[in-house]
Design a protein around this motif. Structure first.
Motif, PDB file in Angstrom:
ATOM      1  N   THR A  28      12.941-167.719-118.295  1.00 12.31           N
ATOM      2  CA  THR A  28      12.042-167.339-117.204  1.00 12.31           C
ATOM      3  C   THR A  28      10.655-167.946-117.394  1.00 12.31           C
ATOM      4  OG1 THR A  28      10.924-165.457-116.165  1.00 12.31           O
ATOM      5  CG2 THR A  28      11.588-165.151-118.442  1.00 12.31           C
ATOM      6  N   ASN A  29       9.995-168.210-116.262  1.00  9.11           N
ATOM      7  CA  ASN A  29       8.597-168.654-116.383  1.00  9.11           C
ATOM      8  C   ASN A  29       7.668-167.443-116.564  1.00  9.11           C
ATOM      9  OD1 ASN A  29       8.070-167.572-113.755  1.00  9.11           O
ATOM     10  ND2 ASN A  29       8.697-169.507-112.804  1.00  9.11           N
ATOM     11  N   ALA A  30       8.222-166.263-116.542  1.00 10.07           N
ATOM     12  CA  ALA A  30       7.558-164.996-116.895  1.00 10.07           C
ATOM     13  C   ALA A  30       6.594-164.464-115.847  1.00 10.07           C
ATOM     14  CB  ALA A  30       6.864-165.086-118.264  1.00 10.07           C
ATOM     15  N   LEU A  31       6.476-165.140-114.695  1.00 10.50           N
ATOM     16  CA  LEU A  31       5.547-164.620-113.685  1.00 10.50           C
ATOM     17  C   LEU A  31       5.960-163.218-113.229  1.00 10.50           C
ATOM     18  CD1 LEU A  31       4.716-167.708-111.404  1.00 10.50           C
ATOM     19  CD2 LEU A  31       3.264-166.591-113.095  1.00 10.50           C
ATOM     20  N   LEU A  32       7.269-162.970-113.197  1.00 11.25           N
ATOM     21  CA  LEU A  32       7.754-161.665-112.721  1.00 11.25           C
ATOM     22  C   LEU A  32       8.220-160.754-113.853  1.00 11.25           C
ATOM     23  CD1 LEU A  32       9.910-162.997-109.741  1.00 11.25           C
ATOM     24  CD2 LEU A  32       7.794-161.685-109.550  1.00 11.25           C
ATOM     25  N   LEU A  33       8.093-161.243-115.082  1.00 13.04           N
ATOM     26  CA  LEU A  33       8.761-160.538-116.188  1.00 13.04           C
ATOM     27  C   LEU A  33       8.242-159.104-116.398  1.00 13.04           C
ATOM     28  CD1 LEU A  33      10.904-160.659-118.380  1.00 13.04           C
ATOM     29  CD2 LEU A  33       9.240-161.736-119.903  1.00 13.04           C
ATOM     30  N   GLU A  34       6.914-158.957-116.455  1.00 14.19           N
ATOM     31  CA  GLU A  34       6.383-157.610-116.726  1.00 14.19           C
ATOM     32  C   GLU A  34       6.849-156.617-115.665  1.00 14.19           C
ATOM     33  OE1 GLU A  34       2.158-158.721-118.195  1.00 14.19           O
ATOM     34  OE2 GLU A  34       2.413-156.574-118.586  1.00 14.19           O
ATOM     35  N   LYS A  35       6.815-157.096-114.413  1.00 17.69           N
ATOM     36  CA  LYS A  35       7.185-156.234-113.290  1.00 17.69           C
ATOM     37  C   LYS A  35       8.675-155.854-113.329  1.00 17.69           C
ATOM     38  CE  LYS A  35       6.962-157.225-108.618  1.00 17.69           C
ATOM     39  NZ  LYS A  35       6.491-158.167-107.615  1.00 17.69           N
ATOM     40  N   LYS A  36       9.491-156.735-113.890  1.00 15.59           N
ATOM     41  CA  LYS A  36      10.941-156.520-113.805  1.00 15.59           C
ATOM     42  C   LYS A  36      11.585-156.046-115.109  1.00 15.59           C
ATOM     43  CE  LYS A  36      11.756-158.867-109.666  1.00 15.59           C
ATOM     44  NZ  LYS A  36      12.775-159.246-108.736  1.00 15.59           N
ATOM     45  N   LEU A  37      10.753-155.707-116.102  1.00 15.61           N
ATOM     46  CA  LEU A  37      11.328-155.310-117.392  1.00 15.61           C
ATOM     47  C   LEU A  37      12.267-154.116-117.284  1.00 15.61           C
ATOM     48  CD1 LEU A  37       8.462-155.753-120.017  1.00 15.61           C
ATOM     49  CD2 LEU A  37      10.647-156.957-119.920  1.00 15.61           C
ATOM     50  N   ASP A  38      11.961-153.221-116.317  1.00 11.86           N
ATOM     51  CA  ASP A  38      12.788-152.013-116.155  1.00 11.86           C
ATOM     52  C   ASP A  38      14.236-152.324-115.783  1.00 11.86           C
ATOM     53  OD1 ASP A  38      10.805-150.320-116.793  1.00 11.86           O
ATOM     54  OD2 ASP A  38      10.171-149.932-114.720  1.00 11.86           O
ATOM     55  N   LEU A  39      14.481-153.542-115.290  1.00 10.32           N
ATOM     56  CA  LEU A  39      15.856-153.907-114.916  1.00 10.32           C
ATOM     57  C   LEU A  39      16.750-154.108-116.126  1.00 10.32           C
ATOM     58  CD1 LEU A  39      15.259-156.643-112.174  1.00 10.32           C
ATOM     59  CD2 LEU A  39      15.893-154.260-111.823  1.00 10.32           C
ATOM     60  N   PHE A  40      16.119-154.233-117.308  1.00 10.92           N
ATOM     61  CA  PHE A  40      16.891-154.609-118.501  1.00 10.92           C
ATOM     62  C   PHE A  40      16.743-153.569-119.591  1.00 10.92           C
ATOM     63  CE2 PHE A  40      15.203-158.331-116.306  1.00 10.92           C
ATOM     64  CZ  PHE A  40      16.387-158.977-115.966  1.00 10.92           C
ATOM     65  N   GLU A  41      17.717-153.616-120.499  1.00  8.01           N
ATOM     66  CA  GLU A  41      17.634-152.745-121.679  1.00  8.01           C
ATOM     67  C   GLU A  41      17.657-153.613-122.912  1.00  8.01           C
ATOM     68  OE1 GLU A  41      20.781-149.837-122.001  1.00  8.01           O
ATOM     69  OE2 GLU A  41      20.501-149.447-119.861  1.00  8.01           O
ATOM     70  N   PRO A  42      16.832-153.304-123.921  1.00 10.69           N
ATOM     71  CA  PRO A  42      16.890-154.099-125.146  1.00 10.69           C
ATOM     72  C   PRO A  42      18.292-154.042-125.741  1.00 10.69           C
ATOM     73  CG  PRO A  42      14.976-152.653-125.165  1.00 10.69           C
ATOM     74  CD  PRO A  42      15.819-152.245-123.997  1.00 10.69           C
ATOM     75  N   SER A  43      18.760-155.173-126.241  1.00  2.12           N
ATOM     76  CA  SER A  43      20.107-155.231-126.819  1.00  2.12           C
ATOM     77  C   SER A  43      20.147-156.421-127.764  1.00  2.12           C
ATOM     78  CB  SER A  43      21.131-155.444-125.689  1.00  2.12           C
ATOM     79  OG  SER A  43      22.284-156.101-126.171  1.00  2.12           O
ATOM     80  N   PRO A  44      20.941-156.333-128.837  1.00  2.00           N
ATOM     81  CA  PRO A  44      21.059-157.512-129.716  1.00  2.00           C
ATOM     82  C   PRO A  44      21.679-158.694-128.986  1.00  2.00           C
ATOM     83  CG  PRO A  44      22.333-155.619-130.562  1.00  2.00           C
ATOM     84  CD  PRO A  44      21.708-155.168-129.288  1.00  2.00           C
ATOM     85  N   TYR A  45      22.269-158.424-127.806  1.00  2.00           N
ATOM     86  CA  TYR A  45      22.900-159.511-127.047  1.00  2.00           C
ATOM     87  C   TYR A  45      21.954-160.174-126.042  1.00  2.00           C
ATOM     88  CZ  TYR A  45      27.419-158.381-128.968  1.00  2.00           C
ATOM     89  OH  TYR A  45      28.450-158.198-129.835  1.00  2.00           O
TER      90      TYR A  45
END
Ligand code: SF4
Ligand code: SF4
Length: 386
Positions: free
Chosen positions: A107-124
């Motif tokens: 990702t170019n990270a422009l949307l990353l902070e806003k969209k972090l809730d879509l993901f869960e930390p995982s070793p994968y």
């Protein structure tokens, strides 16, 4: 895109299994491009020069999962375009992680902070943030001020939430080695791994002046690695790939090692070069004339030293010759002395230009799909009214 080769036992196990099964060609990383639309327009990008009708297309979540199942590679890298624009990206990643695929979301990270809730930390799962250098350099490369600061802020936010983050840098001509070394120092400060690759000379990139040729690439990487002695730069590459970049290994590319699937289908022959499309992964493997691609064989491959073509070669070389791989990792990258001889380019076949033809074909498919959808909608409406 950062691929932690050999950092995960499962990747090593997969490689060993392919070797024991006697397979000649097998994929290591699926390059999944669920859309080409991006919220930036970088000067070195060869991925976004399509008409709107194509930029508006998306692979569905199911198509993404089917591609991963069909190809069977243990890792899936999701570049694009900008994957965070895809409305189903959270679901796509969840489905891939559920299949125990290592997922690198580029990702170019422009949307990353806003969209972090879509993901869960995982070793994968790890985010691979596009960062081409320090502030001024990166903002110039992406043709927009302030992107570097937003990317760094997003990296910190993602790390604070427990995600693994790497950065990926594309290196172009004119980037001084000292600056690249300072950028690598910054990655240590940020606590992120880094992947670096010389930019592939995309024929559709707006800036055609700054792609590195092979000689310049090797010299530049030698200069950078010489400055890294004793430092703790955390490269997401195998030692042999880095040794190749520094001109110490003679490799041919392995284009099937990182096969690309996008809205057109399975791209022939590799992620960098679109010379036709196959409907299935099997068709890609069976019908691509692999021997006609690679440096010294095809004009468009002349200066390619990109990691997606050569990291799989380095991985196979390490598997076939573990002592050599161990020696390189103990000795470090050789930055002085003669380089291996360059591949003979005198017999390469001339470039073929089929981009427009492919775009026209896709556009006519899209028009047919739309006409069919409109017909079906009208028929449904008529039957409801009746
Ligand atoms: S962020 Fe990536 S996909 Fe978007 S324009 Fe830049 S290089 Fe291309
Ligand atoms: S050299 Fe290999 S990896 Fe590079 S563009 Fe050509 S086929 Fe693809």
């Amino acid at each position: 895109m950062a691929i932690p080769f050999f950092k995960e036992m499962r990747i090593g196990g997969y490689l060993l299994k392919q070797k024991l099964l006697g397979r000649k060609r097998y994929p290591l990383v699926l390059m999944l491009e669920p859309l080409f639309r991006c919220n930036l327009a970088c000067v070195g990008c060869g991925k976004i020069d399509y008409p709107d009708a194509i930029l508006n297309r998306r692979m569905t979540a199911q198509e993404c999962w089917d591609a991963a199942d069909e190809c069977g590679a243990p890792m899936v890298a999701i570049p694009g375009g900008e994957p965070l624009i895809h409305k189903e990206i959270g679901e796509i990643v969840r489905g891939l992680v559920a299949r125990k695929k290592f997922v690198s979301l580029c990702t170019n990270a422009l949307l990353l902070e806003k969209k972090l809730d879509l993901f869960e930390p995982s070793p994968y799962l790890f985010f691979s943030v596009h960062l081409d250098g320090l502030r001024d350099h990166h903002d110039k490369a992406v043709s927009q001020k302030g992107v570097f600061d937003r990317a760094v802020s997003a990296i910190k936010a993602a790390k604070a939430r427990g995600f693994t983050v790497n950065v990926n840098a594309t290196i172009f001509d004119g980037h001084p080695a000292e600056e690249i070394a300072k950028f690598l120092d910054l990655t240590v400060e940020l606590g992120v791994g880094v992947s670096m690759s010389p930019g592939y000379a995309y024929e559709r990139a707006p800036d055609q002046e700054h792609f590195l040729n092979r000689t310049k690439t090797k010299k530049l990487f030698r200069d950078v690695f010489a400055m890294g002695k004793g430092k703790k730069w955390n490269f997401m590459h195998s030692g042999l790939f880095l040794d190749f970049l520094a001109g110490n290994q003679e490799y041919e590319c392995t284009p099937w090692g990182m096969p690309a699937r996008n809205i057109f289908g399975w791209q022939k022959p590799c992620y960098l070069l679109g010379e036709g499309y196959a409907k299935t992964f099997k068709e890609l493997m069976d019908t691509t004339d692999w021997d006609t691609y690679g440096t010294g064989k095809y004009e468009k491959c002349a200066d390619c030293m990109a990691h997606c073509g050569y990291e799989p070669t380095a991985a196979t070389a390490a598997l076939n010759n573990p002592l050599k791989a161990m020696w390189v990792s103990l000795r470090g990258i050789k930055t002085t002395g003669p380089m291996v001889p360059e591949i003979d380019m005198s017999k390469q076949r001339p470039a073929q230009y089929i981009f427009s033809e492919q775009v026209q074909k896709k556009l006519s498919e899209i028009r047919k799909d739309e006409a069919l959808a409109a017909e079906q909608k009208a028929a449904r409406k008529a039957s409801t009214a009746a």
